[in-house]
Each structure stands twice: as C-alpha cells, then as structure tokens.
Design an enzyme around this catalytic site. Structure first.
Site, PDB file in Angstrom:
ATOM      1  N   CYS A 120      -6.432   7.831   4.275  1.00  0.00           N
ATOM      2  CA  CYS A 120      -5.813   7.886   5.410  1.00  0.00           C
ATOM      3  C   CYS A 120      -6.311   9.319   6.059  1.00  0.00           C
ATOM      4  O   CYS A 120      -5.956  10.053   5.027  1.00  0.00           O
ATOM      5  CB  CYS A 120      -4.193   7.737   5.116  1.00  0.00           C
ATOM      6  SG  CYS A 120      -3.430   8.196   6.982  1.00  0.00           S
ATOM      7  N   ARG A 142      -9.887  -3.505  13.256  1.00  0.00           N
ATOM      8  CA  ARG A 142     -10.062  -3.675  14.735  1.00  0.00           C
ATOM      9  C   ARG A 142     -10.580  -5.044  15.274  1.00  0.00           C
ATOM     10  O   ARG A 142     -10.146  -5.570  16.391  1.00  0.00           O
ATOM     11  CB  ARG A 142     -10.852  -2.640  15.302  1.00  0.00           C
ATOM     12  CG  ARG A 142     -10.129  -1.348  15.297  1.00  0.00           C
ATOM     13  CD  ARG A 142     -10.927  -0.126  15.732  1.00  0.00           C
ATOM     14  NE  ARG A 142     -12.287   0.090  14.987  1.00  0.00           N
ATOM     15  CZ  ARG A 142     -13.342   0.095  15.420  1.00  0.00           C
ATOM     16  NH1 ARG A 142     -13.617  -0.271  16.817  1.00  0.00           N
ATOM     17  NH2 ARG A 142     -14.595   0.256  14.524  1.00  0.00           N
ATOM     18  N   ASN A 157     -15.707  -1.837   4.484  1.00  0.00           N
ATOM     19  CA  ASN A 157     -14.675  -1.580   5.768  1.00  0.00           C
ATOM     20  C   ASN A 157     -15.308  -0.664   6.853  1.00  0.00           C
ATOM     21  O   ASN A 157     -15.854   0.451   6.354  1.00  0.00           O
ATOM     22  CB  ASN A 157     -13.230  -1.070   5.008  1.00  0.00           C
ATOM     23  CG  ASN A 157     -12.339  -0.839   6.665  1.00  0.00           C
ATOM     24  OD1 ASN A 157     -11.627  -0.010   6.347  1.00  0.00           O
ATOM     25  ND2 ASN A 157     -12.244  -1.836   7.311  1.00  0.00           N
ATOM     26  N   GLY A 158     -15.130  -1.239   8.142  1.00  0.00           N
ATOM     27  CA  GLY A 158     -15.699  -0.299   9.164  1.00  0.00           C
ATOM     28  C   GLY A 158     -16.582  -1.261  10.079  1.00  0.00           C
ATOM     29  O   GLY A 158     -17.613  -1.723   9.747  1.00  0.00           O
ATOM     30  N   GLN A 202       0.992  -1.279   0.057  1.00  0.00           N
ATOM     31  CA  GLN A 202       0.007   0.119  -0.170  1.00  0.00           C
ATOM     32  C   GLN A 202       0.633   1.325  -0.061  1.00  0.00           C
ATOM     33  O   GLN A 202       1.643   1.244   0.972  1.00  0.00           O
ATOM     34  CB  GLN A 202      -1.035   0.122   1.395  1.00  0.00           C
ATOM     35  CG  GLN A 202      -1.826   1.094   1.158  1.00  0.00           C
ATOM     36  CD  GLN A 202      -2.902   1.406   2.320  1.00  0.00           C
ATOM     37  OE1 GLN A 202      -2.449   1.808   3.494  1.00  0.00           O
ATOM     38  NE2 GLN A 202      -4.106   0.960   2.049  1.00  0.00           N
TER      39      GLN A 202
END
Length: 337
Positions: free
Chosen positions: A100, A225, A200-201, A70
């Site tokens: 980001c 996470r 994602n999330g 990445q």
C-alpha cells in the site's frame, strides 16, 4: 482448499482494493468466476482496539472460500495477534500488505514502507507465521523506488519463512499508480525465486490476463481495475485458460447491476449503498456511448431509487455495443496496493 491449490484450478485472483472489495463485491465476483478473494486492507491496530468499522471489513460468507483477510501494521506482535484473531474468525489464509502506497499507512512504517527495511519485514513474517496454523501470503510492490527494487530479496525472505505466495504489483511505491506495471521485472523475479508468484498491474482484458500468465511464468495473476469496467473478465479469462471460447452468456449489464445491488443492500446501510451503487454504475458504464453524461447524472442523483432508475435505463440500452478501450482514464486508477 489452500490458496495455492485454488490457483491450480483457477489462476485469476481478485485483487484486494480499498473501498471496493467489500463483502458484497467479493460475493458478486465469485459468482462471475473469480478465484481466490481477499478482503480490503484491515488495520491490525484496529483489531486490537476492537474497532467496529475494522471488524466489519473482515466479514465474509461461505461462497467466498478460499477467503483471505488482508492485514497491515508495523509492529510484529500486534500483527501476529491480529492474524490469530483472523484465523479464529474462520478465514482460510492471512495476507499481509507490504504494498500500500497511501501516505497515512506508509508514514507509520506499514504498507510499502516495510520494503525499505527487509530485516523488519522478516521479523513480521516470522512473528505472524509462528502465530497461526493457516497459510500466510504477502502483497508487495517491486520496491520503494527505482533505486531500490528489492522484490527478489523480499521473495527469498518470504520463501525461507514458509510463506504461501508473494503477489507483486509491478510498480514501485514512488510510482504510485503512474506509468505502466513492469511485467518484465515480475517475470525476472519469478525466474529467480522459488516461491509461487502472483503478478498484478494493468490487467484490463481476459486475453491480456492469459498472455501475462504465459509470458511471465507466474503462478497466477491478480485483476483489480479490469473487473471494474468489465465484470465478466474472470469468466472470460478462465474460459480462455481452459482452451475454451468465452462462455456464450447474455452480457446483460442491467441484470448484472441489479444482482450487485442485491448484494450491496444486504450488507450496507442506505448511505453506503448509495455510494457503492454510484461508483460501480460509473465504472461499469466505462467505454460505452453516453457514459460521461451518465456519470454526471449519477453523481447529481438524490436517492438510491433515482440511481437505479438511471442505471437501469443506461444498461438496458447497451445491448451488444462494443466497449471502448478506456484504460487511460484516471478515475479507474488507484484503490489498491
């Protein structure tokens, strides 16, 4: 195997997380059924200047394939050269980070700042895509802020440039890691674009991972996470996806942590080993009785041997105790785009 081919066999992807998804942790998670893995954020400028620290972030081994490197940056030519270097290093694909939210990345016009300028973003994609032969993927957020959630526009640009997939973190840059990831928005993007989408999330359980996959229609989900408090999440998610019951494995956190320690020691010096051992022991303990005192003792420990003594004692006592829901704990937030 291309990233999209890998998704068809296992749609549960390890989200790249700064300071977390290093060489050791990626190898560790592949053993626990993570699908595609991606390196931490790598600076294109750091590659240009041959920064030893930057180049170390790119290391991987054969067990991690398909492995993506990445990259982030703001100059198309610099990123394109960095992508060529990554390809020469033997990775399977390059992933560009446009998600980001960290100020030191954004203030240079990189990361999620790119979402504010789709024209500049398109130039980066075209430059990089034209510079390499391996697949190119991107990671974005839903938009810069609530008034400019332009993920559909970005996905259409990516599709026209021949990008392999777009991974979408379901928050805006302005949100940082606050609030909840907007999976309805991710589903809407998927329904209105032609390019493969990863969501994602806030994926914290195996069942939740499968529900998000089914309800949103995405091609894969990225888990970040969730694997820090439950390293078995990929294994369980894959079993459920295959229509099987989660594997009847011995959930031996003591053996698991010692396995991770072996990977860390193989790739890190003693100082970094201590930092990583403390972090992962703290995360793995989340939701179990005595975790708060255990974390306090961990961060007061003076040596790596003391860390392991504390960890072995704590994890040996977990047994079959149910892990509590600790999704609201702040120390589990952050670390990825």
């Amino acid at each position: 195997m291309t990233p999209n081919e890998a998704l068809k066999k296992n749609p549960f992807v390890l989200a790249p997380m700064a300071g977390i998804t290093d060489h050791a942790f990626r190898t560790f998670m592949k053993k626990l059924d993570a699908s595609v893995v991606v390196t931490e954020l790598v600076s294109a400028t750091g590659i240009e200047y041959k920064s030893e620290k930057t180049l170390k972030l790119m290391s991987f081994d054969e067990t991690q394939r398909p492995i993506g490197i990445q990259l982030f940056g703001e100059d198309p030519e610099t990123i394109a050269k960095a992508a060529q270097f990554a390809e020469a290093e033997g990775c399977d694909f390059v992933d560009l980070n446009f998600g980001c939210p960290v100020p030191k990345v954004v203030k240079k016009g990189a990361g999620s700042a790119m979402l504010k300028d789709p024209v500049a973003l398109q130039k980066v994609l075209a430059a990089v895509k034209g510079a390499i032969k391996i697949p190119l993927t991107i990671k974005i957020r839903t938009g810069w802020d609530a008034n400019s959630r332009n993920a559909i526009e970005v996905c259409n640009i990516a599709y026209n440039e021949g990008i392999e997939w777009v991974a979408i973190h379901g928050r805006t840059r302005a949100q940082g890691y606050n609030g909840l990831a907007d999976w309805d928005f991710i589903a809407d993007v998927k329904a209105n674009t032609k390019i493969p989408i990863l969501g994602n999330g806030d994926i914290l359980t195996a069942r939740q991972a499968n529900l998000r996959l089914q309800q949103s229609g995405v091609d894969g989900v990225m888990i970040g996470r969730g694997c820090l408090k439950n390293p078995f999440i990929f294994m369980d998610a894959l079993s459920l996806w295959r229509g099987e019951q989660p594997k009847d494995v011995n959930r031996d956190y003591q053996a698991l942590f010692n396995s991770l320690k072996s990977e860390i020691v193989a790739h890190c010096d003693e100082h970094i080993t201590g930092i990583q051992l403390r972090k992962f022991a703290a995360w793995f303990s989340t939701g179990y009785s005595g975790a708060a005192q255990f974390r306090k003792s961990l961060f007061q420990s003076k040596s790596n041997e003391e860390i392991m003594d504390l960890a072995n004692a704590f994890f040996a006592g977990i047994g079959t105790v149910e892990q509590e829901d600790t999704s609201s704990e702040e120390f589990l937030m952050g670390g990825h785009g």
